[in-house]
Design a protein around this motif. Structure first.
Motif, short mmCIF file in Angstrom:
data_model
loop_
_atom_site.label_atom_id
_atom_site.label_comp_id
_atom_site.label_asym_id
_atom_site.label_seq_id
_atom_site.Cartn_x
_atom_site.Cartn_y
_atom_site.Cartn_z
N TRP A 253 0.80 -1.24 0.00
CA TRP A 253 0.00 0.00 0.00
C TRP A 253 0.83 1.28 0.00
O TRP A 253 0.49 2.23 -0.73
N PRO A 254 1.91 1.40 0.81
CA PRO A 254 2.67 2.66 0.77
C PRO A 254 3.25 2.96 -0.61
O PRO A 254 3.22 4.12 -1.06
N ALA A 255 3.76 1.94 -1.30
CA ALA A 255 4.33 2.18 -2.63
C ALA A 255 3.26 2.58 -3.62
O ALA A 255 3.46 3.49 -4.45
N VAL A 256 2.10 1.93 -3.55
CA VAL A 256 1.02 2.26 -4.46
C VAL A 256 0.54 3.69 -4.22
O VAL A 256 0.30 4.45 -5.18
N ARG A 257 0.43 4.08 -2.97
CA ARG A 257 0.03 5.47 -2.69
C ARG A 257 1.08 6.45 -3.19
O ARG A 257 0.75 7.50 -3.74
N ALA A 258 2.35 6.10 -3.00
CA ALA A 258 3.42 6.99 -3.46
C ALA A 258 3.40 7.17 -4.97
O ALA A 258 3.78 8.23 -5.48
N VAL A 259 2.97 6.16 -5.70
CA VAL A 259 2.86 6.26 -7.15
C VAL A 259 1.70 7.15 -7.56
O VAL A 259 1.81 7.96 -8.49
N LEU A 260 0.55 7.04 -6.87
CA LEU A 260 -0.70 7.59 -7.36
C LEU A 260 -1.19 8.87 -6.68
O LEU A 260 -1.90 9.67 -7.30
N ASP A 261 -0.86 9.08 -5.43
CA ASP A 261 -1.46 10.16 -4.65
C ASP A 261 -0.88 11.52 -5.07
O ASP A 261 0.33 11.74 -4.97
N PRO A 262 -1.72 12.47 -5.50
CA PRO A 262 -1.20 13.79 -5.87
C PRO A 262 -0.63 14.57 -4.70
O PRO A 262 0.08 15.56 -4.91
N ASP A 263 -0.94 14.18 -3.46
CA ASP A 263 -0.39 14.88 -2.30
C ASP A 263 1.06 14.50 -2.00
O ASP A 263 1.73 15.18 -1.21
N VAL A 264 1.54 13.41 -2.59
CA VAL A 264 2.91 12.96 -2.33
C VAL A 264 3.90 13.96 -2.91
O VAL A 264 3.72 14.48 -4.01
N ARG A 265 4.96 14.21 -2.16
CA ARG A 265 6.01 15.13 -2.60
C ARG A 265 7.37 14.42 -2.57
O ARG A 265 7.57 13.45 -1.83
N GLY A 266 8.31 14.94 -3.34
CA GLY A 266 9.66 14.41 -3.30
C GLY A 266 10.27 14.57 -1.92
O GLY A 266 10.02 15.55 -1.23
N GLY A 267 11.07 13.57 -1.52
CA GLY A 267 11.69 13.62 -0.20
C GLY A 267 10.82 13.10 0.92
O GLY A 267 11.22 13.15 2.08
N HIS A 268 9.63 12.60 0.59
CA HIS A 268 8.76 12.00 1.60
C HIS A 268 9.20 10.59 1.94
O HIS A 268 9.84 9.91 1.15
N LEU A 269 8.79 10.14 3.14
CA LEU A 269 8.89 8.75 3.55
C LEU A 269 7.49 8.30 3.93
O LEU A 269 6.85 8.91 4.80
N TRP A 270 6.99 7.25 3.27
CA TRP A 270 5.65 6.73 3.53
C TRP A 270 5.73 5.30 4.05
O TRP A 270 6.56 4.50 3.60
N GLY A 271 4.87 4.98 5.02
CA GLY A 271 4.84 3.63 5.57
C GLY A 271 3.52 3.38 6.26
O GLY A 271 2.64 4.26 6.28
N PRO A 272 3.33 2.21 6.86
CA PRO A 272 2.09 1.91 7.58
C PRO A 272 1.90 2.84 8.77
O PRO A 272 2.87 3.23 9.44
N ARG A 273 0.64 3.21 9.05
CA ARG A 273 0.36 4.20 10.09
C ARG A 273 0.53 3.67 11.51
O ARG A 273 0.87 4.43 12.42
N VAL A 274 0.27 2.38 11.75
CA VAL A 274 0.27 1.85 13.12
C VAL A 274 1.67 1.43 13.51
O VAL A 274 2.16 0.35 13.14
N PHE A 275 2.34 2.29 14.27
CA PHE A 275 3.71 2.06 14.75
C PHE A 275 4.68 1.73 13.61
O PHE A 275 5.73 1.12 13.84
#
Length: 316
Positions: A253-275
């Motif tokens: 899910w994090p990779a798919v969101r990073a590909v598609l979400d217009p809110d994503v910006r360069g230099g972000h780190l995305w991962g699961p929300r729970v811990f």
């Protein structure tokens, strides 16, 4: 700061349409990479599976097509451990657009002995980092020609406690597989953040984003008969762990969101929300040592020397 950025709600089961776009997923024939490819195929985009094993790639394509009617999925022969082959692989992609590449392929060895590629590089460092670094250089013209393209790099918690040793970058001495793997993932993540800085300096619209899957286990992953079948025993043993971690379908899910979400910006780190271990994908705080620009720049220079490739992004 990315950690306080306000983003729109994201539904992992209702992804935005992406008809006309083209995505490349390295290692898209198995594991988390397979589920990244399957989910992206459901958006209507063309998804290219980068894999050195044609039979496994064809099995993954058959599985995706069985679950996503009309899926547009292709195979690209890609061997990240063979640096000399990468330009030929990229040439085979053709001149069409490339909206995103997901750097997912990787090697994780659990036991000695230390193994090397035919180029003489340690296998995990070569495949996980150097191969993707060189691939970036060859993909650069195609990505630059696609406005708003994205480079998504899959990191790992294994990198959190590691540091690079520039006197022994490829772990020639005192080889320990788990440490070597963690360092290779750290190199990938440092590369991605350095890449973002260089893209911004060049005025490029291409984004470089880091993701991590949290705890993603086979025992919690739904079966895909053409790719991998989860046994009843695995499912039962994995049930208690489901309170803490998740399967590889959710790990995508994090990779798919990073590909598609217009809110994503360069230099972000995305991962699961729970811990950082499970749950829906969200923006994550960047670990302190990932913000070390001196180490990242030094790694970039060493990677150029080791691969003979110097990625550059000049806007067309």
């Amino acid at each position: 700061m990315p950690s306080v950025l306000k983003t729109q709600p994201w539904n992992v089961h209702r992804l935005p349409a992406a008809e006309g776009k083209r995505f490349l997923v390295t290692g898209g024939n198995a594991g988390i990479g397979y589920f990244v490819a399957e989910q992206l195929a459901g958006t209507g985009a063309t998804v290219v599976l980068g894999s050195r094993d044609a039979a496994k790639a064809e099995a993954a394509i058959a599985s995706i097509r069985s679950r996503v009617p009309g899926a547009k999925v292709q195979h690209l022969r890609l061997d990240l451990a063979d640096l000399a082959s990468l330009k030929t692989s990229v040439d085979a992609l053709g001149p069409d657009r490339l909206d995103a590449v997901v750097y997912n392929a990787g090697v994780a060895l659990d036991h000695p002995p230390r193994r090397e590629t035919k180029d003489g590089h340690e296998l995990m460092f070569a495949t996980n980092h150097l191969g993707h670094f060189a691939l970036t250089g060859w993909l650069a013209p195609l990505l630059v020609a696609t406005p708003g393209s994205r480079i998504i790099t899959t990191g790992s918690f294994a990198a959190k406690s590691e540091r690079l040793d520039f006197d022994d970058l490829q772990n020639t001495h005192d080889y320990r597989p788990k440490r070597t793997y963690g360092r290779s993932k750290l190199a990938q993540m440092l590369f991605s953040f350095e890449l973002d800085r260089r893209l911004r300096a060049a005025g490029s619209t291409t984004l470089s984003v880091v993701v991590h899957p949290g705890g993603a286990l086979d025992s919690l992953t739904p079966s895909r008969p053409q790719v991998r079948v989860r046994t009843t025993g695995e499912r039962l043993r994995g049930l208690p762990l489901g309170l803490l971690v998740q399967g590889k379908e959710a790990g995508a899910w994090p990779a798919v969101r990073a590909v598609l979400d217009p809110d994503v910006r360069g230099g972000h780190l995305w991962g699961p929300r729970v811990f950082g271990l499970r749950g829906r994908p969200g923006l994550a705080p960047i670990w302190d040592h990932l913000a070390d620009t001196t180490t990242a720049a030094r790694l970039w220079a060493a990677s150029c020397d080791l691969t003979g490739v110097a990625p550059t992004f000049t806007p067309v």
